[in-house]
Design an enzyme around this catalytic site. Structure first.
Site, PDB file in Angstrom:
ATOM      1  N   TYR A 139      -8.522   5.680   8.461  1.00 24.56           N
ATOM      2  CA  TYR A 139      -8.605   5.924   9.911  1.00 24.56           C
ATOM      3  C   TYR A 139      -9.541   7.124  10.099  1.00 24.56           C
ATOM      4  O   TYR A 139      -9.204   8.222   9.644  1.00 24.56           O
ATOM      5  CB  TYR A 139      -7.240   6.298  10.490  1.00 24.56           C
ATOM      6  CG  TYR A 139      -6.213   5.184  10.516  1.00 24.56           C
ATOM      7  CD1 TYR A 139      -5.503   4.822   9.376  1.00 24.56           C
ATOM      8  CD2 TYR A 139      -5.936   4.506  11.702  1.00 24.56           C
ATOM      9  CE1 TYR A 139      -4.548   3.809   9.414  1.00 24.56           C
ATOM     10  CE2 TYR A 139      -4.978   3.497  11.748  1.00 24.56           C
ATOM     11  CZ  TYR A 139      -4.294   3.160  10.600  1.00 24.56           C
ATOM     12  OH  TYR A 139      -3.347   2.162  10.641  1.00 24.56           O
TER      13      TYR A 139
ATOM     14  N   HIS B 176       0.848  -1.196   0.000  1.00 23.18           N
ATOM     15  CA  HIS B 176       0.000   0.000   0.000  1.00 23.18           C
ATOM     16  C   HIS B 176       0.879   1.240   0.000  1.00 23.18           C
ATOM     17  O   HIS B 176       1.796   1.351   0.807  1.00 23.18           O
ATOM     18  CB  HIS B 176      -0.900   0.017   1.242  1.00 23.18           C
ATOM     19  CG  HIS B 176      -2.175  -0.731   1.044  1.00 23.18           C
ATOM     20  ND1 HIS B 176      -3.297  -0.531   1.812  1.00 23.18           N
ATOM     21  CD2 HIS B 176      -2.513  -1.687   0.152  1.00 23.18           C
ATOM     22  CE1 HIS B 176      -4.260  -1.328   1.407  1.00 23.18           C
ATOM     23  NE2 HIS B 176      -3.812  -2.056   0.413  1.00 23.18           N
TER      24      HIS B 176
ATOM     25  N   LYS C 259       1.656  -0.278  14.993  1.00 21.72           N
ATOM     26  CA  LYS C 259       3.085  -0.326  15.342  1.00 21.72           C
ATOM     27  C   LYS C 259       3.528  -1.531  16.173  1.00 21.72           C
ATOM     28  O   LYS C 259       4.729  -1.838  16.218  1.00 21.72           O
ATOM     29  CB  LYS C 259       3.473   0.952  16.115  1.00 21.72           C
ATOM     30  CG  LYS C 259       3.475   2.177  15.253  1.00 21.72           C
ATOM     31  CD  LYS C 259       4.610   2.158  14.264  1.00 21.72           C
ATOM     32  CE  LYS C 259       4.307   2.950  13.034  1.00 21.72           C
ATOM     33  NZ  LYS C 259       4.896   2.445  11.830  1.00 21.72           N
TER      34      LYS C 259
ATOM     35  N   TYR D 172       4.667   6.251   9.924  1.00 18.85           N
ATOM     36  CA  TYR D 172       3.817   5.107   9.561  1.00 18.85           C
ATOM     37  C   TYR D 172       4.619   4.061   8.798  1.00 18.85           C
ATOM     38  O   TYR D 172       4.478   2.857   9.033  1.00 18.85           O
ATOM     39  CB  TYR D 172       2.625   5.594   8.729  1.00 18.85           C
ATOM     40  CG  TYR D 172       1.496   4.585   8.672  1.00 18.85           C
ATOM     41  CD1 TYR D 172       0.551   4.519   9.707  1.00 18.85           C
ATOM     42  CD2 TYR D 172       1.371   3.699   7.615  1.00 18.85           C
ATOM     43  CE1 TYR D 172      -0.480   3.589   9.675  1.00 18.85           C
ATOM     44  CE2 TYR D 172       0.344   2.767   7.574  1.00 18.85           C
ATOM     45  CZ  TYR D 172      -0.586   2.727   8.604  1.00 18.85           C
ATOM     46  OH  TYR D 172      -1.606   1.798   8.570  1.00 18.85           O
TER      47      TYR D 172
ATOM     48  N   PRO E 203      -3.235   0.444  19.179  1.00 18.18           N
ATOM     49  CA  PRO E 203      -3.066  -0.042  17.802  1.00 18.18           C
ATOM     50  C   PRO E 203      -3.222   1.014  16.705  1.00 18.18           C
ATOM     51  O   PRO E 203      -3.028   0.706  15.531  1.00 18.18           O
ATOM     52  CB  PRO E 203      -4.162  -1.109  17.674  1.00 18.18           C
ATOM     53  CG  PRO E 203      -5.178  -0.752  18.692  1.00 18.18           C
ATOM     54  CD  PRO E 203      -4.447  -0.086  19.812  1.00 18.18           C
TER      55      PRO E 203
END
Ligand code: FAD
Ligand code: DHB
Length: 394
Positions: free
Chosen positions: A203, A75, A299, A387, A295
């Protein structure tokens, strides 16, 4: 008591313990892994789904990346959403790297198969696992199985036994410092055999609470919503979940939602936790045994992988070059990175959830944080860098 011998005794057959064993094996260092659960239970656990690029490289280096490359999905970005407004974090554009969608369940299955095929002893369903004499030069791990007691003599013990394991408690209270934040909500997650609502992860902060759209493959979706800590899985029928998830994602995204019967549903609490130091004598903690992140930044698994990369390199230096510097600095090297990852996971969690006692000011702060990321290339790049994974500095 029956006894066995190995160089590194690893407590815990999760991703941290298994990958450590693999990395050591590749360098000719022996290990035995002990877990209190059965292989079936371990291989059935549904958990993480996003691998940082450094984790992908680590799995390649370890020689267990073949199925991940075949079945995983790279991704290049993900979406942040705030009450219906969306902003894409261009991970690839900002960092030149992707993340990989590949389930922790699959990774664990791959690692167990490879380790057993290469003759590693993995002791499943062990009882009363206990590290002893960890300060001495000949530490041991005792356990019982099928009514027999066993002792493994080793040079080093790796405590890879997760947050509820025994290894951390071998470090005396007078030496150990812990840091913790417990969040006043949980995540309700489900798996469904339907294509994901969107090609990339979303998110979302919504006034009814956080929601996350993720996936395991092009035909299998993983969705989460923030829930109350008092909620039970039974309180959430699939229909109730779909209704709530749709509201939080907003009408545009929800119009793509393919619902169906879930085949896994569970609630996880959210916690930030760090134990210092991560080394005591010849005992080394790695992964969730030493630290927990909420979460929201994906990570936890990646941090576990980073720890064992550092630990394996330090053990290789010890065995191959008689150099103990890295083992001595193991805790310091890991913790520097751990705290940065704790910060990012905390930041994402604070920005994206509804807190029960939030003031109007704090709500505006969340919105301002989102608007800042939308309006600033620098802020977006910072999210992307964290990220995709911070570098391993050793
Ligand atoms: P674990 O996976 O917990 O393994 C520890 C092992 O030790 C287990 O097999 C256990 O049976 C064994 N054990 C425990 N006690 C003992 C004992 N006394 N004796 C012997 N063995 C023992 N992380 C991400 O990076 N990305 C994500 O997207 C993500 N999503 C998540 C979603 C959810 C819902 C949850 C719950 C977690 C998520 N995580 C995520 C976190 C990630 O799953 C963990 O950080 C990861 O499992 C840590 O690996 P570990 O090997 O350190 O510990
Ligand atoms: C998943 C879990 C996470 O915590 C996250 O941040 C992203 C994805 C998942 O299970 O797919």
């Amino acid at each position: 008591m029956k006894s066995k011998k190995t160089q590194v005794c690893i407590i815990g057959s999760g991703p941290a313990g298994l990958l450590l064993s693999q990395l050591l094996h590749n360098e000719g260092i022996s290990s035995i892994i002990i877990d209190r659960q059965s292989r079936e239970r371990i291989e059935a656990r549904v958990r993480a789904g996003v691998l940082e690029w450094g984790s992908v490289e680590a799995l390649d280096e370890a020689g267990i990346g073949a199925r991940m490359h075949k079945e995983g999905i790279p991704h290049a970005g993900f979406d942040l959403a705030f009450n219906g407004d969306k902003h894409r974090i261009d991970i690839k554009g900002h960092t030149g790297k992707d993340v990989m969608i590949y389930g922790q369940t699959e990774l664990t299955i791959d690692l167990i198969a490879k380790r057993l095929e290469q003759g590693c002893e993995i002791i499943f369903s062990a009882d009363d696992v206990q590290p002893i004499d960890v300060k001495s030069s000949s530490p041991k791990v005792r356990y019982s199985r099928g009514g027999e007691s066993y002792e493994i003599e080793c040079d080093h013990i790796a405590g890879c036994d997760g947050f509820h394991g025994v290894a951390r408690s071998a470090i005396p209270d007078a030496v150990m410092k812990t840091f913790e934040r417990v969040y006043p909500f949980g995540w309700l997650g489900l798996l469904v055999e339907k294509p994901p609502v969107s090609e990339e992860l979303i998110y979302a902060n919504h006034e009814r609470g956080f929601a996350l759209s993720s996936m395991r493959s092009e035909t299998r979706s993983r969705y989460y919503i923030q829930c109350s800590l008092n909620d039970k899985v039974e309180d959430w029928s699939d229909q109730r979940f779909w209704d709530e998830f749709s509201l939080r994602m907003g009408p545009e995204i929800a119009s793509n939602l393919k619902t169906g019967a879930s085949f896994e549903k569970s609630i996880a609490p959210l916690r930030s936790f760090v134990a210092e130091p991560m080394r005591y004598g010849n005992l080394y903690l790695a992964g969730d045994a030493a630290h927990i992140v909420p979460p929201t930044g994906a990570k936890g698994l990646n941090l576990a992988i980073a720890d064992v990369r550092i630990l394996s390199r330090a053990l290789v230096e010890h065995y191959k070059k008689n150099n103990n510097d890295y083992l001595e600095r193991y805790s310091e090297i890991c913790l520097k990175r751990v705290w940065k990852v704790e910060r990012f996971s905390w930041f994402m969690s604070m920005m994206l959830h509804q807190f029960p006692d939030m003031s109007a000011f704090e709500k505006r702060m969340q919105r301002a944080e989102f608007d800042h990321i939308v309006g600033s290339e620098t802020a977006s790049r910072s999210v992307a860098e964290n990220y995709v994974g911070l570098p391993l500095e050793m």
